[in-house]
Write a protein that holds these residues in place. Sequence first.
Motif, PDB file in Angstrom:
ATOM      1  N   ARG A 146       9.331   8.925  -4.699  1.00  0.00           N
ATOM      2  CA  ARG A 146       9.641   9.787  -3.547  1.00  0.00           C
ATOM      3  C   ARG A 146      11.087   9.608  -3.115  1.00  0.00           C
ATOM      4  O   ARG A 146      11.368   9.491  -1.919  1.00  0.00           O
ATOM      5  CB  ARG A 146       8.711   9.472  -2.369  1.00  0.00           C
TER       6      ARG A 146
ATOM      7  N   ARG B 181      11.337  12.332  -7.645  1.00  0.00           N
ATOM      8  CA  ARG B 181      11.582  12.981  -6.351  1.00  0.00           C
ATOM      9  C   ARG B 181      10.285  13.177  -5.565  1.00  0.00           C
ATOM     10  O   ARG B 181       9.175  13.124  -6.135  1.00  0.00           O
ATOM     11  CB  ARG B 181      12.280  14.326  -6.566  1.00  0.00           C
ATOM     12  N   ASP B 182      10.466  13.442  -4.288  1.00  0.00           N
ATOM     13  CA  ASP B 182       9.331  13.730  -3.406  1.00  0.00           C
ATOM     14  C   ASP B 182       9.012  15.213  -3.572  1.00  0.00           C
ATOM     15  O   ASP B 182       9.813  16.065  -3.203  1.00  0.00           O
ATOM     16  CB  ASP B 182       9.772  13.429  -1.971  1.00  0.00           C
ATOM     17  N   THR B 183       7.878  15.508  -4.153  1.00  0.00           N
ATOM     18  CA  THR B 183       7.549  16.922  -4.375  1.00  0.00           C
ATOM     19  C   THR B 183       6.045  17.162  -4.285  1.00  0.00           C
ATOM     20  O   THR B 183       5.239  16.294  -4.665  1.00  0.00           O
ATOM     21  CB  THR B 183       8.048  17.414  -5.751  1.00  0.00           C
TER      22      THR B 183
ATOM     23  N   GLY C 125       0.834  -1.201   0.000  1.00  0.00           N
ATOM     24  CA  GLY C 125       0.000   0.000   0.000  1.00  0.00           C
ATOM     25  C   GLY C 125       0.868   1.249   0.000  1.00  0.00           C
ATOM     26  O   GLY C 125       1.928   1.276   0.620  1.00  0.00           O
ATOM     27  N   GLY C 126       0.429   2.250  -0.731  1.00  0.00           N
ATOM     28  CA  GLY C 126       1.124   3.542  -0.714  1.00  0.00           C
ATOM     29  C   GLY C 126       2.433   3.578  -1.480  1.00  0.00           C
ATOM     30  O   GLY C 126       3.236   4.496  -1.300  1.00  0.00           O
ATOM     31  N   ALA C 127       2.650   2.608  -2.358  1.00  0.00           N
ATOM     32  CA  ALA C 127       3.913   2.561  -3.118  1.00  0.00           C
ATOM     33  C   ALA C 127       3.988   3.641  -4.198  1.00  0.00           C
ATOM     34  O   ALA C 127       5.053   3.902  -4.747  1.00  0.00           O
ATOM     35  CB  ALA C 127       4.087   1.186  -3.760  1.00  0.00           C
ATOM     36  N   GLY C 128       2.841   4.231  -4.518  1.00  0.00           N
ATOM     37  CA  GLY C 128       2.822   5.271  -5.546  1.00  0.00           C
ATOM     38  C   GLY C 128       2.135   4.829  -6.830  1.00  0.00           C
ATOM     39  O   GLY C 128       2.279   5.473  -7.874  1.00  0.00           O
ATOM     40  N   LYS C 129       1.342   3.759  -6.755  1.00  0.00           N
ATOM     41  CA  LYS C 129       0.683   3.215  -7.959  1.00  0.00           C
ATOM     42  C   LYS C 129      -0.251   4.234  -8.599  1.00  0.00           C
ATOM     43  O   LYS C 129      -0.214   4.460  -9.811  1.00  0.00           O
ATOM     44  CB  LYS C 129      -0.122   1.947  -7.595  1.00  0.00           C
ATOM     45  N   THR C 130      -1.115   4.831  -7.770  1.00  0.00           N
ATOM     46  CA  THR C 130      -2.103   5.757  -8.337  1.00  0.00           C
ATOM     47  C   THR C 130      -1.423   7.027  -8.841  1.00  0.00           C
ATOM     48  O   THR C 130      -1.806   7.578  -9.884  1.00  0.00           O
ATOM     49  CB  THR C 130      -3.197   6.063  -7.297  1.00  0.00           C
ATOM     50  N   THR C 131      -0.404   7.471  -8.126  1.00  0.00           N
ATOM     51  CA  THR C 131       0.339   8.659  -8.571  1.00  0.00           C
ATOM     52  C   THR C 131       0.987   8.385  -9.930  1.00  0.00           C
ATOM     53  O   THR C 131       0.913   9.211 -10.847  1.00  0.00           O
ATOM     54  CB  THR C 131       1.416   9.023  -7.523  1.00  0.00           C
TER      55      THR C 131
ATOM     56  N   TYR D 148       3.243  16.632  -7.276  1.00  0.00           N
ATOM     57  CA  TYR D 148       2.329  15.495  -7.465  1.00  0.00           C
ATOM     58  C   TYR D 148       1.082  15.649  -6.616  1.00  0.00           C
ATOM     59  O   TYR D 148      -0.023  15.309  -7.026  1.00  0.00           O
ATOM     60  CB  TYR D 148       3.047  14.182  -7.121  1.00  0.00           C
TER      61      TYR D 148
HETATM   62  N1  LIG Z   1       6.774  11.621  -5.929  1.00  0.00           N
HETATM   63  C1  LIG Z   1       5.923  11.956  -4.946  1.00  0.00           C
HETATM   64  N2  LIG Z   1       6.060  13.121  -4.275  1.00  0.00           N
HETATM   65  C2  LIG Z   1       5.212  13.435  -3.273  1.00  0.00           C
HETATM   66  N3  LIG Z   1       4.207  12.665  -2.865  1.00  0.00           N
HETATM   67  C3  LIG Z   1       4.008  11.487  -3.491  1.00  0.00           C
HETATM   68  C4  LIG Z   1       4.853  11.060  -4.565  1.00  0.00           C
HETATM   69  N4  LIG Z   1       4.431   9.862  -4.983  1.00  0.00           N
HETATM   70  C5  LIG Z   1       3.385   9.545  -4.212  1.00  0.00           C
HETATM   71  N5  LIG Z   1       3.117  10.512  -3.318  1.00  0.00           N
HETATM   72  C6  LIG Z   1       2.072  10.509  -2.273  1.00  0.00           C
HETATM   73  O1  LIG Z   1       2.186   9.293  -1.567  1.00  0.00           O
HETATM   74  C7  LIG Z   1       0.905   8.816  -1.189  1.00  0.00           C
HETATM   75  C8  LIG Z   1       0.724   7.384  -1.711  1.00  0.00           C
HETATM   76  O2  LIG Z   1       0.738   7.425  -3.118  1.00  0.00           O
HETATM   77  P1  LIG Z   1      -0.352   6.645  -3.978  1.00  0.00           P
HETATM   78  O3  LIG Z   1      -1.725   6.869  -3.471  1.00  0.00           O
HETATM   79  O4  LIG Z   1      -0.061   6.960  -5.395  1.00  0.00           O
HETATM   80  O5  LIG Z   1       0.082   5.145  -3.658  1.00  0.00           O
HETATM   81  P2  LIG Z   1      -0.717   3.798  -4.029  1.00  0.00           P
HETATM   82  O6  LIG Z   1       0.312   2.748  -4.255  1.00  0.00           O
HETATM   83  O7  LIG Z   1      -1.677   4.055  -5.115  1.00  0.00           O
HETATM   84  O8  LIG Z   1      -1.505   3.525  -2.675  1.00  0.00           O
HETATM   85  P3  LIG Z   1      -2.647   2.381  -2.468  1.00  0.00           P
HETATM   86  O9  LIG Z   1      -1.871   1.104  -2.279  1.00  0.00           O
HETATM   87  O10 LIG Z   1      -3.347   2.824  -1.227  1.00  0.00           O
HETATM   88  O11 LIG Z   1      -3.488   2.375  -3.701  1.00  0.00           O
HETATM   89  C9  LIG Z   1      -0.103   9.791  -1.760  1.00  0.00           C
HETATM   90  O12 LIG Z   1      -0.467  10.675  -0.737  1.00  0.00           O
HETATM   91  C10 LIG Z   1       0.673  10.519  -2.843  1.00  0.00           C
HETATM   92  O13 LIG Z   1       0.216  11.837  -3.030  1.00  0.00           O
END
Ligand SMILES: Nc1ncnc2c1ncn2[C@@H]1O[C@H](COP(=O)(O)OP(=O)(O)OP(=O)(O)O)[C@@H](O)[C@H]1O
Length: 209
Positions: A142, A169-171, A11-17, A174
Motif C-alpha cells: 500500500r 501500490r494501494d489500489t 496485524g494488517g501488514a498485507g500477509k493474506t493479500t 486487490y
Molecule cells: N496493495 C493494497 N491495496 C489496497 N488494499 C490493500 C493492499 N494490500 C492490502 N490491502 C488491504 O489491507 C487490509 C489488510 O490486508 P491483509 O488482510 O492482507 O493483511 P494481513 O497481514 O493478512 O492481516 P492479518 O494480520 O489480520 O492477517 C485488507 O483489507 C486488504 O484488502
Amino acid sequence: MKTILIANPKGGAGKTTLSTNLAGYLAAHAARQMRGDDVYLWDLDRQKSALHWLSQRPAQLPLIHRLDSAKEKTGNGWLVLDSPAGLHGEKLSDLLRRVEKVIVPIVPSSFDLAATRQFLNELADEKSIRKGKTSVAIVGMRVDARTRAAEKLDAFLAPVELPVLTHLRDTQNYVTAAFEGKSIFDLAPSVVVQDVEQWQPIIDWLNRD
Ligand SMILES: Nc1ncnc2c1ncn2[C@@H]1O[C@H](COP(=O)(O)OP(=O)(O)OP(=O)(O)O)[C@@H](O)[C@H]1O
Ligand SMILES: [Mg+2]
C-alpha cells in the motif's frame, strides 16, 4: 516443494493479500513460464481468511490446492504459507526450518515500522537465516510514491540488509479481486498493468535459487 512463508507479526501488514495473490500468480503462470508444478496454499491463521478466499475461487480459474497439514503429500510444486499476526518465538523458528524463502510485507505507517523492526531483528537471529538456508526479502504494501509515508519507509529500509523487492501500490484492484476469490492476475490485464509490473521483481526473486 518450494515453500514461501509470508510473515509479519503486525496485524494488517498485507500477509493474506500477498499470499493469495502470489498463489494466484503461481497458479496462472507456473504451467507456462515456471516449473509447471502444482500450487498449494496453507492458511496458518485461525481467522482463515486465505481459506475463505480459496473457497470463493471460481472453478474455471487456475487451480490452487488447499493444504491443511505438513503430513499431506504434496509432491513437487509451490507452497505458499499465509501466517497469522503475532507469529514469533518457537513457532516462527519451527516454520523457518521448513521454508526456503520468506517475504515480509510492510505497510508504511509509524506503528507498522516499529513493529516490523523488532520482527526483522528476530529474523536476523534465526539460525536458518544466519546460515543462508532461508532467504528473506521485503515488500512495501500500500505504498504510494511521493507520499511522506513512502519516504519514511525508504528511510526505514535503507539500513536494513535485506532486499527490498518492490512496493505494491494501494489500489482497489486487490480489494475487488479478494471479494471474488481472485488474484490481480485473474483480472482484466488492462486494469492491472501497473500492478503486474510492480510484481515482477517478486517473481524474479522467487525464481532465483
Ligand atoms: N496493495 C493494497 N491495496 C489496497 N488494499 C490493500 C493492499 N494490500 C492490502 N490491502 C488491504 O489491507 C487490509 C489488510 O490486508 P491483509 O488482510 O492482507 O493483511 P494481513 O497481514 O493478512 O492481516 P492479518 O494480520 O489480520 O492477517 C485488507 O483489507 C486488504 O484488502
Ligand atoms: Mg491475514
